[in-house]
Design an enzyme around this catalytic site. Sequence first.
Site, mmCIF file in Angstrom:
data_model
loop_
_atom_site.group_PDB
_atom_site.id
_atom_site.type_symbol
_atom_site.label_atom_id
_atom_site.label_comp_id
_atom_site.label_asym_id
_atom_site.label_seq_id
_atom_site.Cartn_x
_atom_site.Cartn_y
_atom_site.Cartn_z
ATOM 1 N N ASN A 178 0.835 -1.197 0.000
ATOM 2 C CA ASN A 178 0.000 0.000 0.000
ATOM 3 C C ASN A 178 0.872 1.250 0.000
ATOM 4 O OD1 ASN A 178 0.240 -0.795 3.108
ATOM 5 N ND2 ASN A 178 -0.133 1.410 3.011
ATOM 6 N N CYS A 179 0.341 2.322 -0.587
ATOM 7 C CA CYS A 179 1.002 3.624 -0.516
ATOM 8 C C CYS A 179 0.201 4.478 0.455
ATOM 9 C CB CYS A 179 1.107 4.258 -1.896
ATOM 10 S SG CYS A 179 -0.488 4.568 -2.672
ATOM 11 N N ILE A 180 0.218 5.778 0.287
ATOM 12 C CA ILE A 180 -0.483 6.659 1.227
ATOM 13 C C ILE A 180 -2.002 6.497 1.130
ATOM 14 C CG2 ILE A 180 -0.885 9.076 1.858
ATOM 15 C CD1 ILE A 180 1.902 9.705 0.844
#
Length: 489
Positions: A433-435
Site C-alpha cells: 500500500n502507498c499513502i
Amino acid sequence: MKYLQKLGKALMLPVACLPICGILMGIGYLLCPASMQGGDITGFGPLVGIFLVKAGGALIDNMALLFVIGVGVGMSEDNDGTGGLAALASWLMITTLLSTGFVTTLFPSIADNVDKTLAFDKIANPFIGILAGVIGSTCYNKFKNTKLPDWLSFFSGKRCVAIVAGVVSIVVSVVLLFVWPILFGLLISVGKGIAGMGAIGAGIYAFLNRLLIPTGLHHALNNVFWFDTIGLGDLTHFWAGETSADVNWSLGMYMSGFFPCMMFGIPGAALAMIQCAKDNKKKVAIGLVASAALCAFVCGVTEPFEFGFMFLAPGLYVIYALLYGIFTVITTLLGFRAGFSFSAGATDLLFSASLPAAQKTWLIIPLGIAAFIVFYVVFRFAITKFDLKTPGREDDDDTDETKVTLANNDYTEVAKVILEGVGGKENVTSIDNCITRLRLEIKDYTAVDEKKIKSAGVAGVIRPGKNAVQVVVGTKVQFVADEFKKLCK
C-alpha cells in the site's frame, strides 16, 4: 524500468534523512572554520560548530548504511523489517570479505598495487549499500515462506532469509573480488587519459564524476584529479596555499565547475521538479527536493537530491551529469577558480576565496544565475516532454486521494469484500500500500469483480496492468491493508 522506479521509491526514506544533516554541517563549518581548515578549536561558537559538523556527518558519512536498511525494507513485500535485517547481514558480509585488510591477507600481492588497494579501501560505498539492500529484499521475497524439514524447522520461513542472504553475499563477494578492482583500475586509466585535455578534459571528468555517483566508482576518478594518484592533486595543492605557478596545470580547474552546478543548478532543477509535480503532491515534492537543494547550496551535499530521482528517471540523471560537464568547461575557460575540502557549497566557496589559487570568485554570481536558468529550463522541458517520473509525478490518479473518505469504517469487512472482489486469497500474490491505495498483484485478472470491490465503500479501482489491481481507499488504507493481510494468511 518499473524495477528502477520501485528502487527509487525505496530510497526516498533514507534520502529524506540527509538534507538536515547537510544543513547542520554547513552551519557547523561556518561556526567552526577550524573543522575544515585545521587549527585549534576554542570558544563556545566553534565548539557548537564542531558539534553540529559531527552530528550531521554521523549520517552523511554512513549514507551507504542508510541505503542498506532503506532498500532492504522498502523493496521487501509488506515492507517487512526482516528484509532490512537480511540486507544488513549482506552488507556486513560483503564489506568484511572485501575489506582491504582481509583481501590483502588472501592475496598479499594486492598490497603492492596502489590502485587495487584504493579500490578495496572504497568498498563501503552507496552502490554496495544498495546492492546489499537488493540482496536482502530479494531473499526475503523469495524465501520468506520456505518450509524446511522438521529437524531444521526452527529456521523455516523468515528465519532463513538472513542466512540465504549471507550465502548469496559470499558468492557476490567472490565476483566483486575480481571485478571491482578491474572497474576501478579502468576508470583510473580513463582519468589519466583525459588529464592532459585541458578544459575539455575537466568537463569530461565532471560528467563522469556525476554519472558514477550511484556506483561509488567516482572515487577512482576523484583520486586521479583531486589527490596525488598520478601527480595532479588539484585539491591538495589548492589547500596547501600554492598557485598555478607551482604546478603544471591551472590549479582548481577540476573543482571550480562544481560550484555553480551545486549551489545554483540544483535549486533550479528542484524548482522545475516542484512546478512539474502533480497538484496533490506538490507538498511532498517541496519537502524532499527543496530541502535537498538548500543542502546542496549551503555545503554541497548533493546525494539527497540525486538519489531522489536518479532511479525514477535515469535518463534525466544522464542529462544532469552532462550539464555538469558543460558548466565545468565554461567555468574553466572563464578563469573562475575556487576549491573545496568537503564539497562545492557556499561554505567551501567562502573559505577557499582567500586562498592564493582562488581567481575571479565574483564570477559565481553570473555563472550561478546561468546555471539556475539552464538547469531549470532543461529539467522542466525534459520532465514535461517525456513525462518523467520525478518526485511528485508518480503514476497515480489525478484526483486528490488524500481527501477520499472511506464509506465503511469496519476495516475488516472492507478488506473481506475487497478480497472477494479480487478472487480470494488464492488469487493474490502480493500485497502493498502507498499513502492512499491498496496495491495488489494477482494471478488471474478475469477473477476480478470491480463492482464487488466498489461495494466495500472504496472510492475506485484502477487496473494499471494485467496482474495489478489498485484500490483507492484514502488515508485509512493502512488499516484496511493490515486486515487484508490477516485474511490472506
